[in-house]
Design a protein around this motif. Structure first.
Motif, PDB file in Angstrom:
ATOM      1  N   THR A 106       4.327  12.688   2.169  1.00 38.45           N
ATOM      2  CA  THR A 106       3.657  11.743   1.275  1.00 38.45           C
ATOM      3  C   THR A 106       4.028  12.081  -0.160  1.00 38.45           C
ATOM      4  OG1 THR A 106       1.577  10.588   0.860  1.00 38.45           O
ATOM      5  CG2 THR A 106       1.466  12.998   0.940  1.00 38.45           C
ATOM      6  N   THR A 159      -4.881  10.550  -3.385  1.00 40.25           N
ATOM      7  CA  THR A 159      -5.793  10.050  -2.333  1.00 40.25           C
ATOM      8  C   THR A 159      -5.294  10.494  -0.962  1.00 40.25           C
ATOM      9  OG1 THR A 159      -6.419   8.131  -3.635  1.00 40.25           O
ATOM     10  CG2 THR A 159      -6.738   7.971  -1.257  1.00 40.25           C
ATOM     11  N   ARG A 161       0.830  -1.212   0.000  1.00 36.02           N
ATOM     12  CA  ARG A 161       0.000   0.000   0.000  1.00 36.02           C
ATOM     13  C   ARG A 161       0.862   1.259   0.000  1.00 36.02           C
ATOM     14  NH1 ARG A 161      -4.218   0.807  -1.595  1.00 36.02           N
ATOM     15  NH2 ARG A 161      -5.434   1.762   0.048  1.00 36.02           N
ATOM     16  N   ALA A 203      -8.379  16.632   4.397  1.00 38.78           N
ATOM     17  CA  ALA A 203      -9.658  16.498   5.111  1.00 38.78           C
ATOM     18  C   ALA A 203      -9.449  16.468   6.625  1.00 38.78           C
ATOM     19  CB  ALA A 203     -10.380  15.229   4.657  1.00 38.78           C
ATOM     20  N   GLY A 256      -8.570   5.025   8.376  1.00 37.59           N
ATOM     21  CA  GLY A 256      -7.415   5.934   8.349  1.00 37.59           C
ATOM     22  C   GLY A 256      -7.581   7.072   9.337  1.00 37.59           C
ATOM     23  N   ARG A 257      -8.771   7.606   9.388  1.00 34.60           N
ATOM     24  CA  ARG A 257      -9.049   8.715  10.306  1.00 34.60           C
ATOM     25  C   ARG A 257      -8.841   8.264  11.766  1.00 34.60           C
ATOM     26  NH1 ARG A 257     -12.346  13.514   9.517  1.00 34.60           N
ATOM     27  NH2 ARG A 257     -13.210  12.882   7.527  1.00 34.60           N
ATOM     28  N   ASN A 300       0.427  11.168  -4.816  1.00 35.81           N
ATOM     29  CA  ASN A 300      -0.535  10.386  -4.024  1.00 35.81           C
ATOM     30  C   ASN A 300      -1.765  11.251  -3.731  1.00 35.81           C
ATOM     31  OD1 ASN A 300      -1.874   8.617  -2.385  1.00 35.81           O
ATOM     32  ND2 ASN A 300      -0.111   8.150  -1.079  1.00 35.81           N
ATOM     33  N   ARG A 359      -5.654  14.233  -0.380  1.00 37.81           N
ATOM     34  CA  ARG A 359      -7.040  14.624  -0.053  1.00 37.81           C
ATOM     35  C   ARG A 359      -7.397  14.187   1.363  1.00 37.81           C
ATOM     36  NH1 ARG A 359      -9.073  12.645  -5.742  1.00 37.81           N
ATOM     37  NH2 ARG A 359      -8.605  14.493  -6.947  1.00 37.81           N
ATOM     38  N   PHE A 360      -6.962  12.994   1.702  1.00 38.28           N
ATOM     39  CA  PHE A 360      -7.220  12.469   3.053  1.00 38.28           C
ATOM     40  C   PHE A 360      -6.624  13.399   4.112  1.00 38.28           C
ATOM     41  CE2 PHE A 360      -5.191   9.958   6.469  1.00 38.28           C
ATOM     42  CZ  PHE A 360      -6.308   9.432   7.095  1.00 38.28           C
ATOM     43  N   VAL A 392      -3.984   1.488   4.966  1.00 38.46           N
ATOM     44  CA  VAL A 392      -5.268   0.819   5.205  1.00 38.46           C
ATOM     45  C   VAL A 392      -5.466  -0.191   4.079  1.00 38.46           C
ATOM     46  CG1 VAL A 392      -7.779   1.160   5.319  1.00 38.46           C
ATOM     47  CG2 VAL A 392      -6.232   2.827   6.394  1.00 38.46           C
ATOM     48  N   LEU A 420       1.475   5.010   7.200  1.00 37.43           N
ATOM     49  CA  LEU A 420       0.032   4.840   7.408  1.00 37.43           C
ATOM     50  C   LEU A 420      -0.491   4.040   6.234  1.00 37.43           C
ATOM     51  CD1 LEU A 420      -2.764   5.545   8.735  1.00 37.43           C
ATOM     52  CD2 LEU A 420      -2.835   7.481   7.152  1.00 37.43           C
ATOM     53  N   VAL A 467     -10.903   0.687   2.837  1.00 38.40           N
ATOM     54  CA  VAL A 467     -10.792   2.143   2.661  1.00 38.40           C
ATOM     55  C   VAL A 467     -12.168   2.810   2.641  1.00 38.40           C
ATOM     56  CG1 VAL A 467      -8.554   2.108   1.488  1.00 38.40           C
ATOM     57  CG2 VAL A 467     -10.664   2.000   0.129  1.00 38.40           C
ATOM     58  N   ARG A 468     -12.146   4.096   2.950  1.00 42.33           N
ATOM     59  CA  ARG A 468     -13.328   4.967   2.985  1.00 42.33           C
ATOM     60  C   ARG A 468     -14.309   4.550   4.064  1.00 42.33           C
ATOM     61  NH1 ARG A 468     -13.262   8.897  -1.077  1.00 42.33           N
ATOM     62  NH2 ARG A 468     -14.587  10.008   0.374  1.00 42.33           N
ATOM     63  N   GLY A 469     -13.808   3.822   5.066  1.00 42.31           N
ATOM     64  CA  GLY A 469     -14.674   3.446   6.185  1.00 42.31           C
ATOM     65  C   GLY A 469     -14.283   4.134   7.476  1.00 42.31           C
ATOM     66  N   GLY A 470     -13.395   5.095   7.382  1.00 45.09           N
ATOM     67  CA  GLY A 470     -12.993   5.826   8.578  1.00 45.09           C
ATOM     68  C   GLY A 470     -11.806   5.225   9.318  1.00 45.09           C
TER      69      GLY A 470
HETATM   70  C1  LIG Z   1      -4.799   7.367   2.542  1.00 43.39           C
HETATM   71  C2  LIG Z   1      -5.500   6.244   3.334  1.00 43.39           C
HETATM   72  C3  LIG Z   1      -4.682   5.909   4.576  1.00 43.39           C
HETATM   73  C4  LIG Z   1      -6.902   6.735   3.746  1.00 43.39           C
HETATM   74  O1  LIG Z   1      -7.488   5.763   4.594  1.00 43.39           O
HETATM   75  P1  LIG Z   1      -9.105   5.588   4.676  1.00 43.39           P
HETATM   76  O2  LIG Z   1      -9.390   4.646   5.770  1.00 43.39           O
HETATM   77  O3  LIG Z   1      -9.642   5.251   3.335  1.00 43.39           O
HETATM   78  O4  LIG Z   1      -9.575   7.064   5.043  1.00 43.39           O
HETATM   79  P2  LIG Z   1     -10.924   7.493   5.776  1.00 43.39           P
HETATM   80  O5  LIG Z   1     -12.039   6.565   5.362  1.00 43.39           O
HETATM   81  O6  LIG Z   1     -10.662   7.625   7.227  1.00 43.39           O
HETATM   82  O7  LIG Z   1     -11.171   8.932   5.107  1.00 43.39           O
HETATM   83  C5  LIG Z   1     -11.228  10.123   5.859  1.00 43.39           C
HETATM   84  C6  LIG Z   1     -11.504  11.267   4.906  1.00 43.39           C
HETATM   85  O8  LIG Z   1     -10.393  11.447   4.018  1.00 43.39           O
HETATM   86  C7  LIG Z   1     -10.877  11.841   2.725  1.00 43.39           C
HETATM   87  N1  LIG Z   1     -10.545  10.798   1.739  1.00 43.39           N
HETATM   88  C8  LIG Z   1     -10.112   9.540   1.972  1.00 43.39           C
HETATM   89  N2  LIG Z   1      -9.897   8.896   0.806  1.00 43.39           N
HETATM   90  C9  LIG Z   1     -10.234   9.762  -0.179  1.00 43.39           C
HETATM   91  C10 LIG Z   1     -10.243   9.673  -1.589  1.00 43.39           C
HETATM   92  N3  LIG Z   1      -9.894   8.540  -2.240  1.00 43.39           N
HETATM   93  N4  LIG Z   1     -10.635  10.750  -2.298  1.00 43.39           N
HETATM   94  C11 LIG Z   1     -11.016  11.890  -1.685  1.00 43.39           C
HETATM   95  N5  LIG Z   1     -11.038  12.037  -0.318  1.00 43.39           N
HETATM   96  C12 LIG Z   1     -10.646  10.976   0.409  1.00 43.39           C
HETATM   97  C13 LIG Z   1     -12.387  11.983   2.852  1.00 43.39           C
HETATM   98  O9  LIG Z   1     -12.668  13.313   3.245  1.00 43.39           O
HETATM   99  C14 LIG Z   1     -12.684  11.030   3.985  1.00 43.39           C
HETATM  100  O10 LIG Z   1     -13.868  11.330   4.674  1.00 43.39           O
HETATM  101  P3  LIG Z   1     -15.283  10.753   4.088  1.00 43.39           P
HETATM  102  O11 LIG Z   1     -15.072   9.305   3.752  1.00 43.39           O
HETATM  103  O12 LIG Z   1     -16.216  10.972   5.235  1.00 43.39           O
HETATM  104  O13 LIG Z   1     -15.575  11.566   2.872  1.00 43.39           O
HETATM  105  C15 LIG Z   1      -5.687   4.970   2.442  1.00 43.39           C
HETATM  106  O14 LIG Z   1      -6.280   5.342   1.203  1.00 43.39           O
HETATM  107  C16 LIG Z   1      -4.384   4.224   2.155  1.00 43.39           C
HETATM  108  O15 LIG Z   1      -3.988   3.340   2.909  1.00 43.39           O
HETATM  109  N6  LIG Z   1      -3.718   4.564   1.024  1.00 43.39           N
HETATM  110  C17 LIG Z   1      -2.498   3.858   0.629  1.00 43.39           C
HETATM  111  C18 LIG Z   1      -1.321   4.162   1.550  1.00 43.39           C
HETATM  112  C19 LIG Z   1      -1.066   5.632   1.644  1.00 43.39           C
HETATM  113  O16 LIG Z   1      -1.178   6.371   0.681  1.00 43.39           O
HETATM  114  N7  LIG Z   1      -0.709   6.064   2.867  1.00 43.39           N
HETATM  115  C20 LIG Z   1      -0.504   7.464   3.167  1.00 43.39           C
HETATM  116  C21 LIG Z   1       0.746   8.004   2.626  1.00 43.39           C
HETATM  117  S1  LIG Z   1       2.152   7.543   3.554  1.00 43.39           S
END
Ligand SMILES: CC(C)(COP(=O)(O)OP(=O)(O)OC[C@H]1O[C@@H](n2cnc3c(N)ncnc32)[C@H](O)[C@@H]1OP(=O)(O)O)[C@@H](O)C(=O)NCCC(=O)NCCS
Length: 166
Positions: A134, A140, A31, A147, A111-112, A138, A143-144, A101, A99, A106-109
């Motif tokens: 990051t 995604t 990931r 947010a 990461g938050r 990247n 944006r994360f 997930v 970090l 994903v998108r289930g909170g």
């Molecule tokens: C980045 C990452 C950790 C997000 O984890 P996640 O569990 O999907 O994130 P969450 O569900 O907690 O999202 C929280 C908020 O972030 C934003 N967000 C998350 N993914 C998003 C996406 N693909 N596009 C736009 N906004 C996004 C949204 O605002 C989201 O809130 P919402 O779902 O209520 O709209 C996950 O996509 C991941 O593991 N990516 C690969 C590894 C990586 O890039 N790690 C970080 C860099 S080191």
């Protein structure tokens, strides 16, 4: 000032990493290739990610930071590592190293929630800033983090030194 990134999702538990999580956590290494620059070797990125994650499994007393996993009834679905790091101004910040997930979670909170655990740890260290890096590509992750209230602080530039742009 750090703002709380609080949210709790039913069915997701955040807890410190344990040795038995090794396999599940190492599975998340791929990931961390997301959004890595196209001029970097993807296999080297996966190998580095595996080593970072394996390093996070050393006994708690031997490592300075903290590592948390997100667990559901189906197993481990995410991991975050956080440590302290001295900024060049001398300030000690908290720094999120990894970090990740799982794709199916994903998108289930998750990461938050992991970032909320890292933030709680950071607050306990008495630091004022939580930082991380990051990949520029990247989208995604960018944006994360946006947010969650993160602001972009530095940009690293790379020029590939080949015949084409000598
Ligand atoms: C980045 C990452 C950790 C997000 O984890 P996640 O569990 O999907 O994130 P969450 O569900 O907690 O999202 C929280 C908020 O972030 C934003 N967000 C998350 N993914 C998003 C996406 N693909 N596009 C736009 N906004 C996004 C949204 O605002 C989201 O809130 P919402 O779902 O209520 O709209 C996950 O996509 C991941 O593991 N990516 C690969 C590894 C990586 O890039 N790690 C970080 C860099 S080191």
């Amino acid at each position: 000032m750090l703002r709380a990134m609080n949210v709790e999702h039913p069915g997701v538990r955040i807890r410190p990493i344990r040795e038995e999580d090794r396999h599940a956590v190492l599975t998340l290494a791929h990931r961390l290739t997301e959004g890595v620059a196209e001029w970097r070797d993807p296999e080297a990125v996966v190998e580095a990610a595996r080593q970072w994650l394996a390093g996070s499994l050393t006994p708690e007393g031997d490592r300075p930071g903290a590592v948390f996993v997100a667990e559901t009834d189906d197993g481990v679905v995410g991991v975050v590592s956080v440590n302290t790091h001295q900024h060049f101004t001398g300030t000690v910040d908290a720094y999120v190293g990894e970090l990740a997930v799982a794709p199916h979670a994903v998108r289930g909170g998750v990461g938050r929630q992991l970032m909320a655990a890292a933030e709680t740890w950071a607050r306990r260290q008495g630091v004022r800033h939580l930082t991380l890096e990051t990949g520029a590509a990247n989208t995604t992750a960018r944006r994360f983090y946006a947010a969650l209230g993160f602001r972009e602080e530095a940009i690293r530039l790379t020029r590939t030194l080949d015949e084409g742009n000598a």
